[in-house]
Design an enzyme around this catalytic site. Structure first.
Site, short mmCIF file in Angstrom:
data_model
loop_
_atom_site.label_atom_id
_atom_site.label_comp_id
_atom_site.label_asym_id
_atom_site.label_seq_id
_atom_site.Cartn_x
_atom_site.Cartn_y
_atom_site.Cartn_z
N GLY A 31 0.81 -1.11 -0.05
CA GLY A 31 0.05 0.18 -0.08
C GLY A 31 0.81 1.04 -0.02
O GLY A 31 2.04 1.42 -0.35
N LEU A 33 0.45 3.51 -1.94
CA LEU A 33 1.04 3.62 -3.44
C LEU A 33 1.46 4.69 -4.19
O LEU A 33 0.93 5.83 -3.74
CB LEU A 33 -0.10 3.01 -4.25
N GLU A 35 3.58 6.17 -8.16
CA GLU A 35 3.60 5.91 -9.59
C GLU A 35 4.32 4.76 -9.86
O GLU A 35 4.00 4.05 -10.71
CB GLU A 35 4.29 7.06 -10.12
N GLY A 36 5.14 4.29 -9.06
CA GLY A 36 6.17 2.97 -9.15
C GLY A 36 5.08 2.02 -9.33
O GLY A 36 5.15 1.11 -10.07
N HIS A 37 4.28 1.96 -8.03
CA HIS A 37 3.06 0.59 -7.98
C HIS A 37 2.21 0.77 -9.29
O HIS A 37 1.91 -0.33 -9.54
CB HIS A 37 2.42 0.83 -6.73
N GLY A 149 8.78 -4.84 -8.90
CA GLY A 149 9.57 -3.64 -9.06
C GLY A 149 11.09 -3.98 -8.95
O GLY A 149 11.55 -4.77 -8.04
N GLU A 150 11.80 -3.66 -10.10
CA GLU A 150 13.10 -4.02 -10.13
C GLU A 150 13.87 -3.09 -9.12
O GLU A 150 15.08 -3.31 -8.76
CB GLU A 150 13.78 -3.75 -11.48
N GLN A 155 15.09 -8.63 -3.89
CA GLN A 155 13.58 -9.13 -3.56
C GLN A 155 13.34 -9.80 -4.66
O GLN A 155 12.76 -11.14 -4.75
CB GLN A 155 12.82 -8.11 -3.16
N SER A 187 9.61 5.58 -3.86
CA SER A 187 9.46 4.64 -2.59
C SER A 187 8.71 5.30 -1.66
O SER A 187 8.52 6.34 -1.39
CB SER A 187 10.70 4.35 -2.20
O1 PAF Z 1 7.87 -4.84 -2.19
C1 PAF Z 1 7.02 -4.87 -1.15
O2 PAF Z 1 6.08 -4.10 -1.27
C2 PAF Z 1 6.71 -6.22 -0.23
O3 PAF Z 1 8.01 -6.58 -0.11
C3 PAF Z 1 6.05 -7.27 -0.90
C4 PAF Z 1 6.36 -7.78 -2.16
C5 PAF Z 1 4.55 -6.81 -1.28
C6 PAF Z 1 5.74 -8.55 0.08
O4 PAF Z 1 4.99 -7.83 1.31
#
Ligand code: PAF
Length: 282
Positions: A31, A33, A35-37, A149-150, A155, A187
């Site tokens: 959440g 959120l 622009e990246g999301h 996201g890269e 991750q 971020s």
């Molecule tokens: O990148 C994130 O926002 C979190 O690490 C994710 C992938 C949603 C897992 O909780």
């Protein structure tokens, strides 16, 4: 656009879509959120008929003393942005829905090697938390494609490996980092920066670019380059956590034979931890 909070409701709705022959894309988020999301949602919409965005601040991936309690929870604003981006369904479960028996009783997913070092070294248990919740979300939604996201380079590597190793039937897609005009990677945690810290923050990306230029120019004294980068961050007022030059596939220290190289950085600005990366071919 609908928002559901229970797994039962989620599964009922998704069963309906599958019966209609629709493909499903998943965008896992915590959440708050930006622009990246939204770029991830758009990418998922290109790849699938139905896009599910999950919003869940996952307690398992936060360490003691980290920002679990203060992490911004902005569901209403998030819903507005998702609606505008063409998202189909929001899955926003509570902690009890995801971990009904509590965190201590939860089966965990451990992804060896690639979880070690970098953020894994600075945040013990973090990637076990991420790997566990992502595996669960993939099982809950059973998407055809999932977009990440890269910006969170390590991750993404952890998730790609867990999907491969556990043979999960999903295509993992990485989406490029979205940046502010001055280069700072978008971020949710940028919101923690004070006005004066925000002015300094672009130094993180500038340092990545400077090091990349040195590598392109033919330098391969990686350890010295890492040290110079850490010094540059410190001179600007950041507290470097790490600056590592790694092989893009293994995330192990780069060797002179490597052609695909990634620069990984994490640094504190005040109490805010910023991460970023830059990949290059030589
Ligand atoms: O990148 C994130 O926002 C979190 O690490 C994710 C992938 C949603 C897992 O909780």
């Amino acid at each position: 656009m609908r928002t559901v909070h229970s797994l039962k409701e989620l599964r009922t709705i998704l069963r309906g879509y599958r019966r209609q022959g629709k493909t499903i894309g998943l965008v896992p988020t915590m959440g708050n959120l930006h622009e990246g999301h939204i770029s991830l949602v758009r990418k998922a919409a290109e790849a699938a008929d139905v896009v599910v965005t999950s919003i869940f601040v996952n307690p398992m991936q936060f360490g003691a003393g980290e920002d679990l309690d203060t992490y911004p929870r902005t569901l209403t604003e998030d819903q507005e942005q998702l609606e505008a981006a063409g998202n189909t369904l929001v899955f926003a479960p509570g902690v009890e829905e995801v971990y009904p028996e509590g965190l201590a009783m939860q089966t965990q997913v451990v992804v060896p090697e690639v979880s070690d070092g970098h953020c894994g070294a600075s945040r013990p248990g973090h990637f076990e938390g991420v790997a566990t919740v992502v595996t669960m979300l993939l099982n809950m939604v059973q998407p055809d494609v999932a977009v990440f996201g890269e910006k969170d380079f390590q991750q993404l590597a952890v998730i790609r490996k867990l999907v491969r190793d556990l043979m999960l039937p999903v295509e993992v897609v990485g989406a490029p980092t979205i940046r502010e005009d001055d280069g700072l990677a978008k971020s949710s945690r940028n919101g923690y920066l004070t006005a004066s810290e925000r002015k300094i923050a672009p130094v993180v990306y500038q340092t990545l670019q400077t090091t990349a230029r040195e590598l392109t120019g033919g330098r391969s004294d990686f350890q010295t380059l890492e040290e110079e980068a850490r010094n540059r961050l410190a001179e600007a007022g950041l507290r470097p956590d790490y600056f590592n030059i790694v092989n893009s596939q293994t995330l192990k220290p780069a060797s002179t034979e490597d052609t695909d190289i990634t620069l990984l950085v994490a640094a504190f600005l005040g109490t805010t931890r910023l991460i970023d990366n830059l990949s290059m071919s030589r």
